[in-house]
Design an enzyme around this catalytic site. Structure first.
Site, PDB file in Angstrom:
ATOM      1  N   ASN A   1       0.850  -1.189   0.000  1.00 21.10           N
ATOM      2  CA  ASN A   1       0.000   0.000   0.000  1.00 21.10           C
ATOM      3  C   ASN A   1       0.888   1.242   0.000  1.00 21.10           C
ATOM      4  OD1 ASN A   1      -1.506   2.283   0.998  1.00 21.10           O
ATOM      5  ND2 ASN A   1      -3.129   0.869   1.629  1.00 21.10           N
TER       6      ASN A   1
ATOM      7  N   ASP B   1      -0.071   4.457  -0.010  1.00 24.53           N
ATOM      8  CA  ASP B   1      -0.740   5.683   0.467  1.00 24.53           C
ATOM      9  C   ASP B   1       0.226   6.673   1.116  1.00 24.53           C
ATOM     10  OD1 ASP B   1      -3.821   4.149   1.753  1.00 24.53           O
ATOM     11  OD2 ASP B   1      -3.095   4.523  -0.292  1.00 24.53           O
ATOM     12  N   HIS B   2       1.108   6.155   1.988  1.00 19.66           N
ATOM     13  CA  HIS B   2       1.836   7.088   2.839  1.00 19.66           C
ATOM     14  C   HIS B   2       3.093   7.655   2.206  1.00 19.66           C
ATOM     15  CE1 HIS B   2      -1.263   6.717   5.655  1.00 19.66           C
ATOM     16  NE2 HIS B   2      -1.143   5.412   5.692  1.00 19.66           N
TER      17      HIS B   2
ATOM     18  N   HIS C   1      -5.401   3.846  -1.780  1.00 19.42           N
ATOM     19  CA  HIS C   1      -6.677   4.207  -1.163  1.00 19.42           C
ATOM     20  C   HIS C   1      -7.047   5.629  -1.562  1.00 19.42           C
ATOM     21  CE1 HIS C   1      -9.014   4.466   2.924  1.00 19.42           C
ATOM     22  NE2 HIS C   1      -9.806   4.664   1.874  1.00 19.42           N
TER      23      HIS C   1
ATOM     24  N   ARG D   1      -9.123   8.222  -0.901  1.00 18.58           N
ATOM     25  CA  ARG D   1     -10.082   8.639   0.128  1.00 18.58           C
ATOM     26  C   ARG D   1     -10.956   9.782  -0.381  1.00 18.58           C
ATOM     27  NH1 ARG D   1      -9.863   7.840   5.642  1.00 18.58           N
ATOM     28  NH2 ARG D   1      -8.430   6.189   6.353  1.00 18.58           N
TER      29      ARG D   1
ATOM     30  N   ARG E   1      -6.686  12.943   1.269  1.00 21.89           N
ATOM     31  CA  ARG E   1      -5.586  13.373   2.140  1.00 21.89           C
ATOM     32  C   ARG E   1      -4.228  12.862   1.642  1.00 21.89           C
ATOM     33  NH1 ARG E   1      -7.046  10.068   7.583  1.00 21.89           N
ATOM     34  NH2 ARG E   1      -9.086  10.994   7.147  1.00 21.89           N
TER      35      ARG E   1
ATOM     36  N   GLU F   1      -8.515   0.795  -3.157  1.00 29.96           N
ATOM     37  CA  GLU F   1      -9.288   0.880  -1.918  1.00 29.96           C
ATOM     38  C   GLU F   1     -10.194   2.097  -1.965  1.00 29.96           C
ATOM     39  OE1 GLU F   1      -7.319   0.960   1.777  1.00 29.96           O
ATOM     40  OE2 GLU F   1      -6.370  -0.956   1.479  1.00 29.96           O
TER      41      GLU F   1
ATOM     42  N   THR G   1      -6.603   6.933  10.612  1.00 25.83           N
ATOM     43  CA  THR G   1      -6.497   5.853   9.638  1.00 25.83           C
ATOM     44  C   THR G   1      -7.745   5.000   9.808  1.00 25.83           C
ATOM     45  OG1 THR G   1      -5.146   4.020   8.805  1.00 25.83           O
ATOM     46  CG2 THR G   1      -5.226   4.313  11.210  1.00 25.83           C
ATOM     47  N   THR G   2      -7.861   3.987   8.977  1.00 29.82           N
ATOM     48  CA  THR G   2      -9.047   3.135   9.068  1.00 29.82           C
ATOM     49  C   THR G   2      -9.181   2.577  10.485  1.00 29.82           C
ATOM     50  OG1 THR G   2      -8.823   2.540   6.754  1.00 29.82           O
ATOM     51  CG2 THR G   2     -10.167   1.081   8.112  1.00 29.82           C
TER      52      THR G   2
ATOM     53  N   GLU H   1     -10.959  -9.114   3.399  1.00 27.70           N
ATOM     54  CA  GLU H   1      -9.679  -8.730   4.001  1.00 27.70           C
ATOM     55  C   GLU H   1      -9.928  -8.492   5.478  1.00 27.70           C
ATOM     56  OE1 GLU H   1      -6.876  -6.258   1.931  1.00 27.70           O
ATOM     57  OE2 GLU H   1      -6.368  -5.181   3.764  1.00 27.70           O
TER      58      GLU H   1
ATOM     59  N   HIS I   1      -3.610  -4.188   7.714  1.00 30.16           N
ATOM     60  CA  HIS I   1      -3.657  -3.018   8.609  1.00 30.16           C
ATOM     61  C   HIS I   1      -2.759  -3.211   9.830  1.00 30.16           C
ATOM     62  CE1 HIS I   1      -5.269   0.936   9.692  1.00 30.16           C
ATOM     63  NE2 HIS I   1      -4.877   0.562  10.883  1.00 30.16           N
ATOM     64  N   GLY I   2      -1.756  -2.384   9.908  1.00 30.98           N
ATOM     65  CA  GLY I   2      -0.869  -2.384  11.066  1.00 30.98           C
ATOM     66  C   GLY I   2       0.150  -3.503  11.091  1.00 30.98           C
TER      67      GLY I   2
ATOM     68  N   GLY J   1       1.316  -1.495   4.261  1.00 29.97           N
ATOM     69  CA  GLY J   1       1.703  -0.197   3.722  1.00 29.97           C
ATOM     70  C   GLY J   1       2.566   0.610   4.658  1.00 29.97           C
ATOM     71  N   HIS J   2       1.967   1.042   5.764  1.00 26.40           N
ATOM     72  CA  HIS J   2       2.663   2.029   6.598  1.00 26.40           C
ATOM     73  C   HIS J   2       4.038   1.549   7.050  1.00 26.40           C
ATOM     74  CE1 HIS J   2       3.591   4.485  10.154  1.00 26.40           C
ATOM     75  NE2 HIS J   2       2.987   5.443   9.488  1.00 26.40           N
TER      76      HIS J   2
HETATM   77  C1  LIG Z   1      -8.034  -0.461   5.172  1.00 25.23           C
HETATM   78  C2  LIG Z   1      -6.667  -0.178   5.638  1.00 25.23           C
HETATM   79  O1  LIG Z   1      -6.276  -0.525   6.710  1.00 25.23           O
HETATM   80  C3  LIG Z   1      -5.743   0.574   4.770  1.00 25.23           C
HETATM   81  O2  LIG Z   1      -5.648  -0.060   3.564  1.00 25.23           O
HETATM   82  C4  LIG Z   1      -6.196   1.989   4.575  1.00 25.23           C
HETATM   83  O3  LIG Z   1      -5.583   2.510   3.428  1.00 25.23           O
HETATM   84  C5  LIG Z   1      -5.810   2.773   5.817  1.00 25.23           C
HETATM   85  O4  LIG Z   1      -6.064   4.117   5.572  1.00 25.23           O
HETATM   86  P1  LIG Z   1      -4.797   5.092   5.380  1.00 25.23           P
HETATM   87  O5  LIG Z   1      -3.958   4.488   4.290  1.00 25.23           O
HETATM   88  O6  LIG Z   1      -5.417   6.397   5.027  1.00 25.23           O
HETATM   89  O7  LIG Z   1      -4.049   5.074   6.693  1.00 25.23           O
HETATM   90  N1  LIG Z   2      -5.718  -2.804   3.717  1.00 22.83           N
HETATM   91  C1  LIG Z   2      -4.544  -2.651   4.554  1.00 22.83           C
HETATM   92  C2  LIG Z   2      -3.480  -1.926   3.796  1.00 22.83           C
HETATM   93  O1  LIG Z   2      -3.590  -1.755   2.599  1.00 22.83           O
HETATM   94  C3  LIG Z   2      -2.285  -1.440   4.499  1.00 22.83           C
HETATM   95  O2  LIG Z   2      -2.558  -1.029   5.807  1.00 22.83           O
HETATM   96  P1  LIG Z   2      -1.284  -0.450   6.635  1.00 22.83           P
HETATM   97  O3  LIG Z   2      -0.199  -1.493   6.549  1.00 22.83           O
HETATM   98  O4  LIG Z   2      -0.880   0.829   5.971  1.00 22.83           O
HETATM   99  O5  LIG Z   2      -1.806  -0.262   8.044  1.00 22.83           O
END
Ligand SMILES: CC(=O)[C@@H](O)[C@H](O)COP(=O)(O)O
Ligand SMILES: NCC(=O)COP(=O)(O)O
Length: 261
Positions: free
Chosen positions: A29, A31-32, A65, A67, A71, A92, A122-123, A173, A212-213, A234-235
């Site tokens: 992921n 996103d960040h 994602h 959103r 953001r 997403e 976050t989610t 998921e 997630h996490g 992702g993160h």
């Molecule tokens: C659903 C999930 O846990 C992530 O895939 C989602 O993208 C979290 O949102 P952020 O990426 O905005 O933190």
């Molecule tokens: N759906 C979870 C995802 O894509 C990644 O979540 P995270 O590792 O960024 O918390």
């Protein structure tokens, strides 16, 4: 003659092992990466470049994602990612008309429906499929009518898995946030909930994903859940990439998952 199977020797045999044992799929992921860019509303770091590096590092898919509040990932990112990503694309989105229309036009391989609120950092939880069936069913139908595979992001609850399967989705998921945030004893309880929910997904013949996490230290027990097919991370990978680069960060996670399969 005894043969010491080391991590390196695993890599030597990996191609053969891949044909014998289905490897866990890693969705990265990005996103960040976009979060850092949006901090200055500028052009770098580009999540599109990060996606290409993740692909080189061994990712099986790219998750992004879009959103409603934009953001991090922007509409431009989605357009360019869909033209440049050569591996699986996992879009997403919330069950909201504007992003659904963008997804239907973009035609990613997968659509992952997630709950969303503008106040959240976050989610937070999974979709309440049991309590919001109508809206989710409509969103699922729009994606499937566009030949997009559909996954629902849900809590580890067998009833939510059953309700998801009843909607004809291709995957669930499981939300690993509670597991990731839990302390030792509670983490074992959360893991058992993931395992139980995973059994129901397998019984209902839908793909079992989780995310997630997850990070480099907590991922192994989740990776080893029976019938787990895909992890979306992702993160923690982006955080590691800040230090060592995206390709290396993905390769490190890939090595961990390959040893769990
Ligand atoms: C659903 C999930 O846990 C992530 O895939 C989602 O993208 C979290 O949102 P952020 O990426 O905005 O933190
Ligand atoms: N759906 C979870 C995802 O894509 C990644 O979540 P995270 O590792 O960024 O918390």
């Amino acid at each position: 003659m005894s043969y010491l199977l080391t991590a390196d020797s695993c890599h030597f045999f990996q191609p053969l092992l891949n044909t014998l044992v289905p490897m866990l799929e890693l969705g990265v992921n990005i996103d960040h990466v976009a979060t850092v860019r949006q901090a200055r509303r500028t052009f770098e770091p580009d999540p599109v470049v990060a996606a290409a590096l993740a692909e080189q590092g061994g990712a099986d898919g790219i998750t992004f994602h879009l959103r409603e509040d934009r953001r991090h990932i922007q509409d431009r990112d989605v357009e360019v990612l869909m033209k440049t990503v050569n591996i699986k694309t996992n879009f997403e989105l919330a069950c909201a008309d504007d992003v659904l229309s963008i997804a239907v036009k973009a035609k990613p391989d997968w659509g992952l429906l997630v709950p969303e609120s503008r106040e959240e950092v976050t989610t937070e939880g999974g979709l309440n499929v049991l309590g919001d069936k109508g809206r989710i069913k409509d969103a699922v139908a729009r994606l499937k009518d566009a030949d997009i595979l559909v996954s629902l992001f849900i809590d580890s609850d067998p009833d939510q898995v059953e309700a998801s399967a009843d909607l004809g989705v291709d995957a669930v998921e499981l939300h690993t946030g509670p597991y990731a945030l839990a302390k030792r004893d509670a983490q074992i309880h959360e893991l058992s909930r993931l395992i139980e929910s995973g059994k129901v997904a397998t019984q209902r013949k839908i793909r079992l994903h989780a995310g997630h996490g997850l990070n480099y230290t907590n991922v192994r027990p989740v990776a080893k859940i029976p019938h787990m097919i895909e992890l979306n991370i992702g993160h923690s990978i982006v955080s590691r990439a800040v230090m060592v680069g995206m390709k290396e960060a993905v390769m490190e996670m890939r090595r961990i998952l390959d040893l769990c399969s």
